[in-house]
Design a protein around this motif. Structure first.
Motif, PDB file in Angstrom:
ATOM      1  N   GLU A  85       0.826  -1.206   0.000  1.00  0.00           N
ATOM      2  CA  GLU A  85       0.000   0.000   0.000  1.00  0.00           C
ATOM      3  C   GLU A  85       0.860   1.257   0.000  1.00  0.00           C
ATOM      4  O   GLU A  85       1.909   1.309   0.661  1.00  0.00           O
ATOM      5  N   HIS A  86       0.411   2.249  -0.730  1.00  0.00           N
ATOM      6  CA  HIS A  86       1.115   3.531  -0.814  1.00  0.00           C
ATOM      7  C   HIS A  86       0.093   4.645  -0.562  1.00  0.00           C
ATOM      8  O   HIS A  86      -1.047   4.560  -1.019  1.00  0.00           O
ATOM      9  N   PRO A  87       0.484   5.704   0.153  1.00  0.00           N
ATOM     10  CA  PRO A  87      -0.492   6.757   0.480  1.00  0.00           C
ATOM     11  C   PRO A  87      -1.158   7.389  -0.727  1.00  0.00           C
ATOM     12  O   PRO A  87      -2.296   7.834  -0.636  1.00  0.00           O
ATOM     13  N   THR A  88      -0.466   7.438  -1.856  1.00  0.00           N
ATOM     14  CA  THR A  88      -1.037   8.086  -3.047  1.00  0.00           C
ATOM     15  C   THR A  88      -1.065   7.176  -4.271  1.00  0.00           C
ATOM     16  O   THR A  88      -2.013   7.223  -5.054  1.00  0.00           O
ATOM     17  N   LYS A  89      -0.062   6.332  -4.445  1.00  0.00           N
ATOM     18  CA  LYS A  89       0.067   5.559  -5.666  1.00  0.00           C
ATOM     19  C   LYS A  89      -0.702   4.244  -5.638  1.00  0.00           C
ATOM     20  O   LYS A  89      -1.033   3.703  -6.682  1.00  0.00           O
ATOM     21  N   ASN A  90      -0.953   3.727  -4.441  1.00  0.00           N
ATOM     22  CA  ASN A  90      -1.627   2.429  -4.365  1.00  0.00           C
ATOM     23  C   ASN A  90      -2.589   2.444  -3.182  1.00  0.00           C
ATOM     24  O   ASN A  90      -2.286   1.932  -2.103  1.00  0.00           O
ATOM     25  N   ARG A  91      -3.724   3.047  -3.387  1.00  0.00           N
ATOM     26  CA  ARG A  91      -4.752   3.163  -2.373  1.00  0.00           C
ATOM     27  C   ARG A  91      -5.857   2.141  -2.633  1.00  0.00           C
ATOM     28  O   ARG A  91      -5.944   1.560  -3.722  1.00  0.00           O
ATOM     29  N   PRO A  92      -6.730   1.897  -1.640  1.00  0.00           N
ATOM     30  CA  PRO A  92      -7.872   1.007  -1.892  1.00  0.00           C
ATOM     31  C   PRO A  92      -8.768   1.552  -2.998  1.00  0.00           C
ATOM     32  O   PRO A  92      -9.038   2.752  -3.089  1.00  0.00           O
TER      33      PRO A  92
END
Length: 573
Positions: A85-92
């Motif tokens: 998970e990434h705060p901006t690039k890989n969000r739910p």
């Protein structure tokens, strides 16, 4: 429940404050005792957070939490499940269907991360002579919530059992303290139900530690009685009724503490004796809320109640504990005195074997302060002289960039050798203070906990920057080159250079009231520079209106070297 700090009447707030100041100034000074429990044989502890470990890299703390909105959001799968998970690039991705189990797993992982960090905190405490700590009630977020709550077993049973194993090996005492909204005397049934769920959650967490019998009995849950709701006797009756509803395992851990808003020692101690509940004495709260008809403000008079207080603990075979903190300097009114000082400067007159919880903002640093001042056991385990330079962190390693191979030359090495990689610290040594044990910082020196931030200095206006300096140097070089070329190529001097030189020379010799002398090129003679005149010819100043345009010269015309002799006030060619 009405919070006295929030729900205030703005019209009468100033009047009440003035009355409190008058009352505070009129009362006698506190009857503090000169007795200190030395030599100290008890355990000093702090609450929930370790300031040193919280500033480590990576941080170590047991209060990771989230919002309910985050739980609902993480019920949806990530946009790229194969990547973290990434705060901006890989969000739910909310466009995909939600799954309650996925959101539950997210919040459970937060709790497990908190539990794993408790082990590091216990080992750190043992290394520096601290044997007592309060666990955070937020270790497992929303575990006692009516909608999003959950049981800790079985997913957290193994992690908590490992925590209990470490605490048992180190002889470490752990306790817990629910928040101010956990009240068993509230007239609202919704508040009562939430309080019971919260107490059951705390009991389950401490039970899953699987501590030895004595340490398990000492792992108590401290509770405030809460508000009075306008009728103290009715509130006490509701507490008795709701206390009887609690499971026996919760009753075995529950203890009551006097507060600094409503309930004094003389009001709670009889209730504890009646219901067989241990009583926690808070010295700081007793100095704010007390029965003036029975006891005077201070710590010396409360000593008379020590036998009755300790008896409430011995009935259940639990090691007694007390709380100590101090108000901030300069606080006068009760409201201002409620705020805890970052550190404490003395010890209360408690028994030498008492487990004392230091409730201060600086957490373990406040414990170190007492150890250093009174040379308590463990004061020699940390360095209190040299500022700390952290060597117990994992810092990202940046290898040297690869050098591009030049064309036409044979490439010798494919990879450029970088700097040697420093050895990685063992996990048990991570965030442990380094070889010189610099874990203490004096008051006001919080920057010792972390490396100083890089400060970018603002350049003063008008200060030459490297770009300006380079541009200035280039312009000067072009001027010098033009002058040299003018001599070698017999180029005539420019109008500006001649005017400047002649004006400077004629200005010195001219009388005070004389008009400025123009350059030779501005005279009425339209001849070339070679006809300016010989050495004895005087330059006659003329007005600016009489000056014709400067003569021009083609490149084919040649002249000799032009000399400006300012002292002789002449121009020779």
């Amino acid at each position: 429940m009405v919070d006295p700090e929030v729900h205030e009447d703005p019209e009468h707030a100033n009047e009440d404050e003035e009355e409190q100041i008058k009352e505070a100034l009129s009362r006698p000074p506190p009857a503090n005792s000169d007795f200190l429990p030395l030599p100290w044989k008890g355990r000093l502890g702090y609450a929930c957070l370790n300031t040193y470990l919280r500033s480590a890299n990576p941080p170590v703390f047991s209060s990771r939490t989230c919002r309910i909105a985050s739980i609902l959001e993480h019920r949806h799968p990530l946009k790229d499940p194969t990547q973290p998970e990434h705060p901006t690039k890989n969000r739910p991705d909310k466009d995909q269907p939600a799954d309650v189990a996925r959101g539950q797993k997210y919040v459970e992982e937060l709790g497990l991360a908190n539990a794993r960090d408790v082990i590091k905190m216990l080992k750190w405490n043992d290394k520096y002579g601290i044997k007592f700590m309060r666990l955070s009630s937020e270790m497992f977020p929303f575990a006692s919530h009516d909608v999003y709550g959950y049981k800790l077993a079985p997913f957290a049973a193994e992690a908590l059992q490992e925590v209990g194993k470490v605490a048992a090996e180190l002889g470490h005492r752990v306790t817990m303290h629910p928040g101010q909204f956990t009240q068993l005397g509230s007239p609202r049934q919704q508040v009562i139900d939430a309080a019971i769920r919260d107490l059951e959650y705390h009991d389950e967490m401490l039970s899953l530690l699987k501590l030895p019998p004595q340490q398990d009995r000492d792992a108590v849950v401290i509770l405030h009685l809460g508000g009075a709701f306008g009728d103290k006797p009715a509130t006490l009756d509701r507490f008795r009724e709701n206390y009887a509803r609690l499971p026996q395992s919760v009753k075995n851990r529950l203890v009551l503490e006097n507060d600094d808003v409503v309930w004094s020692v003389h009001e709670l101690l009889p209730l504890c004796q009646e219901l067989n509940i241990p009583f926690v004495l808070d010295f700081h709260h007793n100095n704010i809320i007390f029965d003036s008809s029975k006891i005077r403000e201070g710590t010396k008079d409360i000593v008379e109640l020590f036998p009755s207080i300790i008896e409430t603990w011995e009935k259940k075979g639990i090691t007694p504990k007390m709380h100590y903190s101090e108000p901030c300097p300069g606080a006068i009114t009760n409201k201002a005195r409620r705020k805890h000082s970052p550190r404490v400067m003395t010890l209360p007159p408690c028994p030498q074997t008492m487990d004392l919880m230091i409730e201060a903002k600086d957490k373990e640093q406040a414990v170190f302060e007492l150890m250093r001042i009174f040379k308590l056991p463990g004061f020699d385990l940390f360095n209190d002289i040299i500022p700390h330079v952290r060597q117990d962190e994992y810092k990202p390693i940046k290898p040297n960039p690869k050098k591009a191979a030049k064309k036409g030359k044979k490439k010798i090495e494919d990879v450029e050798k970088g700097d040697p990689i420093p050895p990685m610290l063992a996990e048990e040594e991570l965030s442990m203070g380094g070889p010189e044990r610099r874990v203490y910082w004096p008051p006001g020196m919080e920057e010792w906990l972390r490396p100083p931030k890089r400060v970018v200095k603002k350049k003063n206006e008008g200060e030459a920057t490297p770009a300006k300096k380079k541009r200035k140097t280039t312009v000067a070089a072009e001027d010098v080159e033009g002058e040299i070329n003018g001599v070698e190529d017999a180029q005539p001097p420019t109008k500006k250079s001649i005017t400047k030189g002649v004006a400077r020379s004629t200005k010195r010799k001219a009388p005070p009231n004389a008009a400025p002398t123009p350059s030779p090129s501005h005279e009425g003679d339209e001849s070339s520079l070679g006809d300016l005149g010989d050495e004895d010819e005087e330059i006659v100043p003329t007005g600016p209106k009489a000056m014709p345009p400067a003569p021009t010269r083609t490149r084919s015309e040649r002249v000799g070297r032009v000399s400006y002799n300012e002292e002789a006030d002449e121009i020779s060619i």
